[in-house]
Write an enzyme that holds these catalytic residues in place. Structure first.
Site, PDB file in Angstrom:
ATOM      1  N   HIS A  58       0.987  -1.129  -0.003  1.00 14.93           N
ATOM      2  CA  HIS A  58      -0.051   0.112   0.045  1.00 14.93           C
ATOM      3  C   HIS A  58       0.716   1.340   0.013  1.00 14.93           C
ATOM      4  CE1 HIS A  58      -2.489  -3.002   2.175  1.00 14.93           C
ATOM      5  NE2 HIS A  58      -3.483  -2.668   1.618  1.00 14.93           N
ATOM      6  N   ASP A 116       2.330   2.222   3.209  1.00 16.40           N
ATOM      7  CA  ASP A 116       3.110   1.098   3.996  1.00 16.40           C
ATOM      8  C   ASP A 116       4.725   1.593   3.715  1.00 16.40           C
ATOM      9  OD1 ASP A 116       1.123  -0.551   4.311  1.00 16.40           O
ATOM     10  OD2 ASP A 116       1.393  -1.820   2.501  1.00 16.40           O
TER      11      ASP A 116
END
Length: 439
Positions: free
Chosen positions: A101, A104
């Site tokens: 993501h 992340d």
């Protein structure tokens, strides 16, 4: 550059008799099966979020992990250390792919401009890491569910400015995925659903979500992204009810908005069981509809009613799933991506390797058994025989639209038909499949 996994050697295949906990017993990347290597069939990927971001917290307790890459003077420095750790892990494990993501890999920052700037910097870092290691991006995505702004949804939110904020994240995450030569882009609507119908306009929210997905498709073509767009179904959690409930629901949604030829599905094992289906069912359904794109490989706990994201250990389950995938031609741009996390008590860095090694061995065993099932053709032949009469004139003409209800009623009466049931032989088939799995 720091070395984070000093106690772990490069993981290699040593065979079933090896007692080395840091060796593959069954995953032999170069083994040839049906004209492809094992690595080419499975296309294994490691996820960024559970593996390098999650600190071991749960709803009842604080972090239990003490990750060295989290200790830095700034958020950006920590993000770069995390990248060092991630690519060291990918390289030692020997996986070809990873996934992430946006937040992340990059700090979200305190404003949308900080988010954009931070993400752009980290894309450059990831690009350099990919070039240095040969590790590739299976898919990227945007996290439009964790920040409190998304508590009432992202695309389905009552506020169009929140819709626009989510669009900004997806815009940059898609661009990043293209820049990093990602092979897929995933959309998971973690907050696209409702908590109560008392304050929810279902028709409006579905229309908003449909328009958002149309915009994603438009942007794909605008930037020349050649990968596959994927929606990941899940019935609930964190919302009470999510709009991407299961594969069949997603397909109906795609048909409603004219997207059935543009978007496929990313099936997660644990999401399938939360929806009241078997993992096998969801994979078979997606394959039958021609929309299987990729798989999040994990498993749940049969005694628990939530998404536990455990490492897959069931050769029985994954043999049947892999059989369906091979029947439909195998993965094209997708693969088996481990959306998996350690248990909170598995605190050591070495545990990350143990979980992934076991999961990759599970996939390898499952692939070998599924290949044998494909090559023997016994199961396929039995299924073909079961439906053989549909290839005769009556069955073929029915499907071709050459008969009406009245035609068939007249045919049945004229020929005084008395069709008899035939055994489905389920128990025999289960024994046959067990013969492949446990041989």
């Amino acid at each position: 550059m720091s070395e984070f996994f000093k106690t772990v050697p490069v993981v290699k295949y040593e065979g079933a008799d090896s007692s080395n906990p840091f060796a593959f017993k069954h995953y032999d990347a170069n083994k040839m099966l049906m004209g492809k290597t094992m690595a080419e069939h499975l296309r294994v990927a490691v996820c960024y979020w559970h593996t390098f971001c999650w600190q071991g917290s749960d709803v009842f307790g604080a972090n239990t992990f003490d990750r060295p890459w989290s200790k830095a003077a700034s958020e950006m420095e920590a993000a770069k250390l995390k990248t060092d750790a991630a690519f060291e892990f990918f390289t030692k494990l020997g996986v070809p792919y990873y996934s992430f993501h946006d937040v992340d890999v990059s700090p979200e920052g305190r404003s949308i401009k900080e988010y954009i700037n931070n993400f752009a910097q980290m894309v450059d870092v990831l690009q350099a890491k990919q070039e240095a290691t040969g590790i590739k991006l299976l898919w990227g995505t945007a996290n439009a569910f964790s920040n409190p702004r998304y508590m009432s949804g992202a695309a389905s939110n009552p506020n169009p400015e929140i819709f626009a904020y989510a669009a900004t994240q997806v815009f940059h995450a898609m661009n990043a995925t293209k820049a990093l030569k990602g092979e897929n882009y995933v959309l998971w609507g973690g907050r696209e659903g409702y908590e109560t119908l008392l304050n929810t306009d279902l028709k409006r929210e579905r229309a908003q979500l449909g328009r958002f997905m149309q915009m994603v498709v438009e942007h794909k073509y605008k930037i020349g992204f050649e990968g596959t767009l994927l929606i990941e179904p899940k019935p609930a959690e964190p919302t009470k009810h999510q709009y991407d409930y299961d594969t069949a629901t997603v397909y109906g949604f795609l048909k409603e908005f004219g997207l059935e030829k543009e978007i496929k599905v990313n099936i997660e094992a644990n999401h399938a069981t939360l929806a009241g289906h078997s993992f096998h069912h969801e994979i078979a359904t997606a394959c039958s509809l021609g929309i299987l794109g990729s798989v999040d490989a994990n498993q749940g706990d049969a005694q628990l009613g939530w998404d536990t994201d455990q490492f897959p250990t069931s050769v029985e389950e994954y043999t049947l799933v892999t059989y369906e995938i091979l029947k439909s031609g195998g993965f094209k741009t997708g693969g088996y991506m481990f959306d998996t996390k350690l248990r909170r008590q598995s605190m050591d860095l070495e545990d990350l390797f143990h979980g992934h090694i076991g999961a990759m061995d599970t996939l390898a065993l499952s692939l070998e058994r599924a290949v044998k099932m494909i090559e023997d053709e016994k199961l396929a032949n039995i299924v073909d025989q079961r439906y053989a009469k549909w290839n005769d004139s009556l069955g073929a003409d029915i499907l071709a639209g050459k008969h009406t209800l009245q035609d068939l009623a007249e045919y049945a009466e004229k020929n005084n038909i008395d069709p008899q049931p035939v055994s489905g032989r389920q128990e025999m088939l289960e024994n046959m499949v067990n013969g492949y799995i446990f041989k």
